[in-house]
Design a protein around this motif. Structure first.
Motif, PDB file in Angstrom:
ATOM      1  N   THR A  13     -11.405 -20.602 -69.394  1.00 52.41           N
ATOM      2  CA  THR A  13     -10.538 -20.987 -70.473  1.00 52.41           C
ATOM      3  C   THR A  13     -11.172 -20.410 -72.099  1.00 52.41           C
ATOM      4  OG1 THR A  13     -11.609 -23.086 -70.987  1.00 52.41           O
ATOM      5  CG2 THR A  13      -9.827 -22.967 -69.248  1.00 52.41           C
ATOM      6  N   TYR A  14     -10.439 -20.479 -72.907  1.00 51.67           N
ATOM      7  CA  TYR A  14     -10.785 -20.032 -74.370  1.00 51.67           C
ATOM      8  C   TYR A  14     -12.277 -20.908 -74.693  1.00 51.67           C
ATOM      9  CZ  TYR A  14      -6.249 -18.359 -74.482  1.00 51.67           C
ATOM     10  OH  TYR A  14      -5.073 -17.683 -74.156  1.00 51.67           O
TER      11      TYR A  14
ATOM     12  N   THR B 164     -11.854 -15.291 -80.419  1.00 48.18           N
ATOM     13  CA  THR B 164     -11.718 -16.289 -79.265  1.00 48.18           C
ATOM     14  C   THR B 164     -10.591 -17.413 -80.039  1.00 48.18           C
ATOM     15  OG1 THR B 164     -13.525 -15.877 -78.255  1.00 48.18           O
ATOM     16  CG2 THR B 164     -12.379 -17.637 -77.622  1.00 48.18           C
ATOM     17  N   SER B 165     -10.879 -17.677 -81.053  1.00 53.23           N
ATOM     18  CA  SER B 165     -10.046 -18.924 -81.640  1.00 53.23           C
ATOM     19  C   SER B 165      -8.663 -18.536 -81.916  1.00 53.23           C
ATOM     20  CB  SER B 165     -10.826 -19.386 -83.036  1.00 53.23           C
ATOM     21  OG  SER B 165     -12.292 -19.955 -82.585  1.00 53.23           O
TER      22      SER B 165
ATOM     23  N   GLN C 232      -2.337 -18.776 -77.958  1.00 52.27           N
ATOM     24  CA  GLN C 232      -2.377 -18.778 -76.371  1.00 52.27           C
ATOM     25  C   GLN C 232      -2.219 -17.425 -75.915  1.00 52.27           C
ATOM     26  OE1 GLN C 232      -2.366 -21.499 -74.170  1.00 52.27           O
ATOM     27  NE2 GLN C 232      -3.319 -22.048 -76.012  1.00 52.27           N
TER      28      GLN C 232
ATOM     29  N   GLU D 286      -3.091 -14.549 -73.679  1.00 53.51           N
ATOM     30  CA  GLU D 286      -3.982 -14.197 -72.438  1.00 53.51           C
ATOM     31  C   GLU D 286      -4.916 -13.045 -72.645  1.00 53.51           C
ATOM     32  OE1 GLU D 286      -3.029 -12.927 -68.059  1.00 53.51           O
ATOM     33  OE2 GLU D 286      -1.860 -14.680 -68.827  1.00 53.51           O
TER      34      GLU D 286
ATOM     35  N   CYS E  91      -7.156 -16.112 -80.553  1.00 56.30           N
ATOM     36  CA  CYS E  91      -6.228 -16.048 -79.191  1.00 56.30           C
ATOM     37  C   CYS E  91      -6.114 -17.448 -78.627  1.00 56.30           C
ATOM     38  CB  CYS E  91      -7.307 -15.501 -78.013  1.00 56.30           C
ATOM     39  SG  CYS E  91      -7.448 -13.469 -78.320  1.00 56.30           S
ATOM     40  N   MET E  92      -6.825 -18.563 -78.885  1.00 56.40           N
ATOM     41  CA  MET E  92      -6.583 -19.780 -78.185  1.00 56.40           C
ATOM     42  C   MET E  92      -5.450 -20.339 -79.049  1.00 56.40           C
ATOM     43  SD  MET E  92      -9.238 -23.202 -77.929  1.00 56.40           S
ATOM     44  CE  MET E  92      -9.986 -22.855 -79.536  1.00 56.40           C
TER      45      MET E  92
ATOM     46  N   ILE F 245      -8.471 -14.683 -68.847  1.00 52.43           N
ATOM     47  CA  ILE F 245      -8.813 -15.977 -69.690  1.00 52.43           C
ATOM     48  C   ILE F 245      -7.620 -16.421 -70.463  1.00 52.43           C
ATOM     49  CG2 ILE F 245     -10.345 -16.495 -71.895  1.00 52.43           C
ATOM     50  CD1 ILE F 245     -11.956 -13.739 -71.196  1.00 52.43           C
ATOM     51  N   LYS F 246      -7.452 -17.696 -70.335  1.00 49.94           N
ATOM     52  CA  LYS F 246      -6.384 -18.473 -70.977  1.00 49.94           C
ATOM     53  C   LYS F 246      -6.431 -19.663 -71.055  1.00 49.94           C
ATOM     54  CE  LYS F 246      -4.075 -18.518 -66.185  1.00 49.94           C
ATOM     55  NZ  LYS F 246      -2.854 -18.168 -65.387  1.00 49.94           N
TER      56      LYS F 246
END
Length: 237
Positions: free
Chosen positions: A182-183, A199-200, A206, A208, A202-203, A233-234
């Protein structure tokens, strides 16, 4: 199979031997695989780094000011984008380069709707120049552009590493590869997949991410087809 992907390449992945910034065989293999992906009906956008020339941190190590160093790195990514464009077009693939830094004699400016229209018409779009701002990496650029064009996934193409590991597999024989993360796993474990800003982002959106080894021939095609060849990663495992 994904409908629209953003392929993130490092500049180092393009480099040749004996200090050459480019490897013709790598560029030709990249074009061949992207051609196969397009024939499958998948839309492809690309973000490329500039590490085969210079990155902001490298400039700082040489005693340069960080902002100037980052601008040098942005220009390096545009050189790489043009090199990829030239190779793709040599293989008969219609391509557009869009830059975050205005240089109309060289490439189009980044315009979200125009980029999406190019993709819908079957053109490959290469985003050069990073975000156009210092202190942001090309990982963040990938997360930003993927969100803007509403890509299904960011394909993080790595050199010789087939996913995300608990430690550096080249140094630690006991390193374990993760199939899914996960993120929050990336942030909490400090796994070096992309920087925290990317990363943030993408989180928040949402988005992937798939991390895979681009050095194995055919892997770009397999990744675009959604095959299990790396680490996903999701939001939820």
């Amino acid at each position: 199979m994904y409908k629209r992907v953003l392929l993130k390449l490092s500049g180092e992945a393009l480099s040749g031997t004996q200090g050459s910034p480019f490897n013709a065989a790598v560029l030709d293999d990249l074009a061949d695989e992207i051609g196969q992906v397009q024939k499958a009906g998948i839309q492809v956008a690309i973000v490329v780094g500039g590490g085969n020339f210079i990155r902001g941190k490298m400039a700082v190590e040489l005693g340069m000011e960080r902002t100037q160093g980052d601008h040098m790195g942005m220009l390096a990514t545009i050189i790489n984008a043009l090199a990829i464009q030239s190779t793709l077009e040599k293989h008969g693939i219609d391509t557009r380069v869009q830059t975050s830094i205005s240089m109309p004699e060289v490439a189009e400016p980044f315009i979200e709707r125009r980029a999406v229209r190019h993709l819908e018409k079957g053109r490959v779009v290469i985003f050069g120049g990073g975000t156009g701002l210092p202190y942001f990496s090309t990982d963040t650029t990938a997360a930003l552009r993927a969100s803007e064009i509403k890509a299904d996934v960011i394909l993080m193409a790595k050199n010789g590493v087939d996913g995300v590991y608990s430690a550096d597999p080249k140094k630690d024989p006991n390193a374990v590869r993760f199939d899914t993360l996960t993120y929050m796993d990336l942030l909490e474990k400090g796994l070096q997949v992309m920087d925290a800003t990317a990363t943030s982002l993408c989180m928040d959106n949402q988005m992937e991410i798939m991390v895979f080894n681009m050095n194995q021939k055919g892997n770009i095609v397999k990744a675009c087809m959604g095959e299990d060849i790396g680490t996903i990663i999701k939001g939820e495992k």
